[in-house]
Design an enzyme around this catalytic site. Structure first.
Site, PDB file in Angstrom:
ATOM      1  N   ASP A  73       0.842  -1.197   0.000  1.00 31.27           N
ATOM      2  CA  ASP A  73       0.000   0.000   0.000  1.00 31.27           C
ATOM      3  C   ASP A  73       0.877   1.248   0.000  1.00 31.27           C
ATOM      4  OD1 ASP A  73       1.066  -0.327   2.531  1.00 31.27           O
ATOM      5  OD2 ASP A  73      -0.844  -0.482   3.569  1.00 31.27           O
ATOM      6  N   ASN A 141      -7.267  -1.999  14.332  1.00 32.68           N
ATOM      7  CA  ASN A 141      -8.666  -2.287  13.968  1.00 32.68           C
ATOM      8  C   ASN A 141      -8.791  -3.556  13.108  1.00 32.68           C
ATOM      9  OD1 ASN A 141      -7.523  -1.479  11.609  1.00 32.68           O
ATOM     10  ND2 ASN A 141      -8.916   0.213  11.197  1.00 32.68           N
ATOM     11  N   HIS A 143      -6.987  -4.195  10.351  1.00 34.37           N
ATOM     12  CA  HIS A 143      -6.621  -4.084   8.934  1.00 34.37           C
ATOM     13  C   HIS A 143      -5.290  -4.778   8.653  1.00 34.37           C
ATOM     14  CE1 HIS A 143      -4.424   0.095   9.386  1.00 34.37           C
ATOM     15  NE2 HIS A 143      -3.538  -0.871   9.418  1.00 34.37           N
ATOM     16  N   GLU A 148      -9.285  -1.581   5.311  1.00 35.38           N
ATOM     17  CA  GLU A 148      -9.963  -1.223   6.557  1.00 35.38           C
ATOM     18  C   GLU A 148     -11.198  -2.106   6.779  1.00 35.38           C
ATOM     19  OE1 GLU A 148      -8.232   0.402   8.438  1.00 35.38           O
ATOM     20  OE2 GLU A 148      -8.013   2.540   8.010  1.00 35.38           O
TER      21      GLU A 148
END
Ligand code: GLP
Length: 255
Positions: A73, A141, A143, A148
């Site tokens: 990413d 979270n 990810h 996400e």
């Protein structure tokens, strides 16, 4: 080794020991396949791993001359010269000190004038260059990369390909530690899709350290496999999946 679906879990006594285990695995894989396609991740978890890899390169145990690295990413918009860009991070941690040739480093284009095209281009690149070994960290979270979680327990993420995504507040906050006070921090990023990863990666290694990651590790390994926790899908990945954890990150799972 305890298994959770496809995931084999190794719990090291300390962060240092976990780093050595990941480096051993990388060393062995590179020795077997010196022209490996390595999927790279960034973040604090990866720093000591790349440092150990660089040490082994200096010792002459391995070299990265024929390795190609494909990054998961990149922030968007960001220039590759920005010190917080993932492109910059990988040049610092793999090209400068570990001898990865610059032309073998591939990162989604965070400075593209047409991000949708940059995402399509990235899909093509991974289609031509399937990943032999993918390193992953995990966000608080759940990810992986910048994939996400969604708000509903649906199972749509495995259909998603490389795309431009909005980052969650918790992600922006967690990553703000790398930015200087007042420095602009992108709230969007180009990330490989979960569908892309599941299709193009042969072997995954997810690494997590510290008690702050223990809850998300428990959700990934023991919770439902759905869009609420992207990392949970690794339990259904084909091929080999290893979770390498320190004791603290593993404290909410019984191994
Ligand atoms: C970022 C990256 C992820 C990484 C995560 C965890 O959000 N996009 O690939 O796994 O950070 O980073 P850290 O290792 O710093 O906790």
């Amino acid at each position: 080794m305890p298994r959770f679906g496809s995931a084999e879990v190794t719990v090291a006594r300390s962060r240092e020991e976990a780093v050595l285990l990941v480096a051993d695995l990388l060393e062995e894989t590179i020795r077997t396949n010196p022209s490996l396609n390595l999927g790279t991740a960034t973040g604090g978890t990866m720093e000591p791993i790349y440092a150990e890899l660089a040490r082994r390169v200096k010792q002459g145990k391995i070299n990265l001359r024929n390795v190609n690295a494909f990054q998961l990413d990149e922030y968007f918009p960001i220039t590759p010269t920005h010190p917080q860009s993932y492109s910059f991070f990988l040049r610092e941690h793999l090209v400068k000190v570990a001898g990865l040739p610059l032309e073998n480093l591939h990162v989604p284009n965070g400075a593209a004038s047409n991000p949708a095209q940059a995402c399509r281009d990235w899909e093509e690149i991974l289609k031509k260059n399937p990943i032999d070994l993918q390193l992953l960290g995990v966000g608080l979270n759940g990810h992986v990369a910048f994939i996400e979680p969604r708000r509903e327990p649906t199972r749509e993420l495995p259909e998603i390909r490389t795309s431009l995504v909005e980052l969650e507040e918790v992600t922006i906050r967690a990553n703000s530690r790398f930015f200087k006070p007042g420095e602009a921090q992108p709230h969007t990023a180009i990330t490989v899709g979960l569908g892309t990863l599941l299709e193009r990666v042969n072997e995954f290694v997810l690494v997590a350290f510290g008690k702050e990651k223990s809850e998300v590790i428990a959700r990934a390994l023991l919770g439902e496999v759905n869009d609420l926790c992207p990392a949970s899908y690794l339990r259904e990945a084909r091929g080999r999946v290893s979770f390498i954890l320190d004791k603290e990150a593993a404290r909410q799972i019984t191994v």
